[in-house]
Design an enzyme around this catalytic site. Sequence first.
Site, mmCIF file in Angstrom:
data_model
loop_
_atom_site.group_PDB
_atom_site.id
_atom_site.type_symbol
_atom_site.label_atom_id
_atom_site.label_comp_id
_atom_site.label_asym_id
_atom_site.label_seq_id
_atom_site.Cartn_x
_atom_site.Cartn_y
_atom_site.Cartn_z
ATOM 1 N N ASP A 1 0.766 -2.620 4.520
ATOM 2 C CA ASP A 1 1.776 -1.644 4.903
ATOM 3 C C ASP A 1 3.002 -2.389 5.425
ATOM 4 O O ASP A 1 2.898 -3.481 5.987
ATOM 5 C CB ASP A 1 1.247 -0.724 6.012
ATOM 6 C CG ASP A 1 0.310 0.347 5.483
ATOM 7 O OD1 ASP A 1 0.314 0.592 4.262
ATOM 8 O OD2 ASP A 1 -0.423 0.945 6.292
ATOM 9 N N HIS B 1 1.703 10.992 -1.691
ATOM 10 C CA HIS B 1 0.741 10.419 -0.753
ATOM 11 C C HIS B 1 -0.076 11.591 -0.242
ATOM 12 O O HIS B 1 0.380 12.335 0.615
ATOM 13 C CB HIS B 1 1.449 9.707 0.399
ATOM 14 C CG HIS B 1 0.511 9.045 1.359
ATOM 15 N ND1 HIS B 1 0.957 8.335 2.448
ATOM 16 C CD2 HIS B 1 -0.841 8.968 1.408
ATOM 17 C CE1 HIS B 1 -0.078 7.862 3.119
ATOM 18 N NE2 HIS B 1 -1.182 8.250 2.504
ATOM 19 N N HIS C 1 0.847 -1.193 0.000
ATOM 20 C CA HIS C 1 0.000 0.000 0.000
ATOM 21 C C HIS C 1 0.882 1.242 0.000
ATOM 22 O O HIS C 1 1.874 1.300 0.730
ATOM 23 C CB HIS C 1 -0.894 -0.027 1.250
ATOM 24 C CG HIS C 1 -1.553 1.272 1.559
ATOM 25 N ND1 HIS C 1 -1.278 1.974 2.711
ATOM 26 C CD2 HIS C 1 -2.457 2.006 0.871
ATOM 27 C CE1 HIS C 1 -2.002 3.081 2.727
ATOM 28 N NE2 HIS C 1 -2.728 3.131 1.624
ATOM 29 N N ASP C 2 0.516 2.233 -0.825
ATOM 30 C CA ASP C 2 1.331 3.448 -0.956
ATOM 31 C C ASP C 2 2.808 3.074 -1.038
ATOM 32 O O ASP C 2 3.637 3.440 -0.196
ATOM 33 C CB ASP C 2 1.069 4.410 0.196
ATOM 34 C CG ASP C 2 0.150 5.544 -0.224
ATOM 35 O OD1 ASP C 2 0.393 6.126 -1.298
ATOM 36 O OD2 ASP C 2 -0.807 5.849 0.501
ATOM 37 N N ARG D 1 0.732 6.175 -6.680
ATOM 38 C CA ARG D 1 -0.148 7.355 -6.692
ATOM 39 C C ARG D 1 0.644 8.552 -7.185
ATOM 40 O O ARG D 1 1.704 8.869 -6.636
ATOM 41 C CB ARG D 1 -0.705 7.590 -5.293
ATOM 42 C CG ARG D 1 -1.395 6.338 -4.756
ATOM 43 C CD ARG D 1 -1.965 6.505 -3.385
ATOM 44 N NE ARG D 1 -2.588 5.263 -2.950
ATOM 45 C CZ ARG D 1 -3.631 5.194 -2.131
ATOM 46 N NH1 ARG D 1 -4.178 6.310 -1.666
ATOM 47 N NH2 ARG D 1 -4.128 4.028 -1.775
#
Length: 329
Positions: A305, A113, A63-64, A100
């Site tokens: 994460d 982010h 994630h991210d 992103r």
Amino acid sequence: MSNKKLILKLFICSTIFITFVFALHDKRVVAASSVNELENWSKWMQPIPDSIPLARISIPGTHDSGTFKLQNPIKQVWGMTQEYDFRYQMDHGARIFDIRGRLTDDNTIVLHHGPLYLYVTLHEFINEAKQFLKDNPSETIIMSLKKEYEDMKGAEDSFSSTFEKKYFVDPIFLKTEGNIKLGDARGKIVLLKRYSGSNEPGGYNNFYWPDNETFTTTVNQNANVTVQDKYKVSYDEKVKSIKDTMDETMNNSEDLNHLYINFTSLSSGGTAWNSPYYYASYINPEIANYIKQKNPARVGWVIQDYINEKWSPLLYQEVIRANKSLIKE
């Protein structure tokens, strides 16, 4: 004469039996060897048959994924979700990357982010993925791409148009759609489009992605997708949502046309005691233990994460091990 015939028959029977035993042993050794290949985190997709759709494979992701360069302690508490770079993540089994981006005034895409600039460009990620796939051609990289923040003033084109004209033209990207099979995706980046305004086919298209929900939608005309992406909820509600979605995935393990994407991430509350790192230190091993206890045939795409080796059992490893049912004996 009868003794000679008896001896000959015994010899033939013994030969057949020994041949059968060795053949069975060899088959079991090959099967065990193939299952053990799942433990090679850089090449774990290698023993999985080409005919299996990506939607059916249990795949770990991050994630991210590009937050690992944040240095400011306050920014780390709020926005850091990974501590190691892309290659580390890939070498530790991650095949799905949550990328992103923001369009800049020089018409390139950099990673963000929210409002936080991550000091990483989209070119850097793509180049890292290309090198990894060159080193490990049995693998695929799934890149989820989302427009994260408003375009900089001076940008000449839209986010979607810039990406598709400057980045997506690279032959490393898979241009086919449908229920994509592993054999077609090996050595390629598969795009999962979380941005609007696309004019090019390829990857997983037409995503409807409501905020902070568990939902089911359809992509590529014929593939159902269930996503659990609750990130602004309590710890207990988050863990329940992860397990509920995982249970549904396990119960539909043979549905090749239904993709399950399960985020284990929780957003920061702004302190070290409710940061993404803090939550991950509890959620990751809890969900890994849950998988271990269930011994499932499928857990879906699990996006976490802080992929690392700190909290045993390791979540990414348990996700990968769920694929042992796909390996033919």
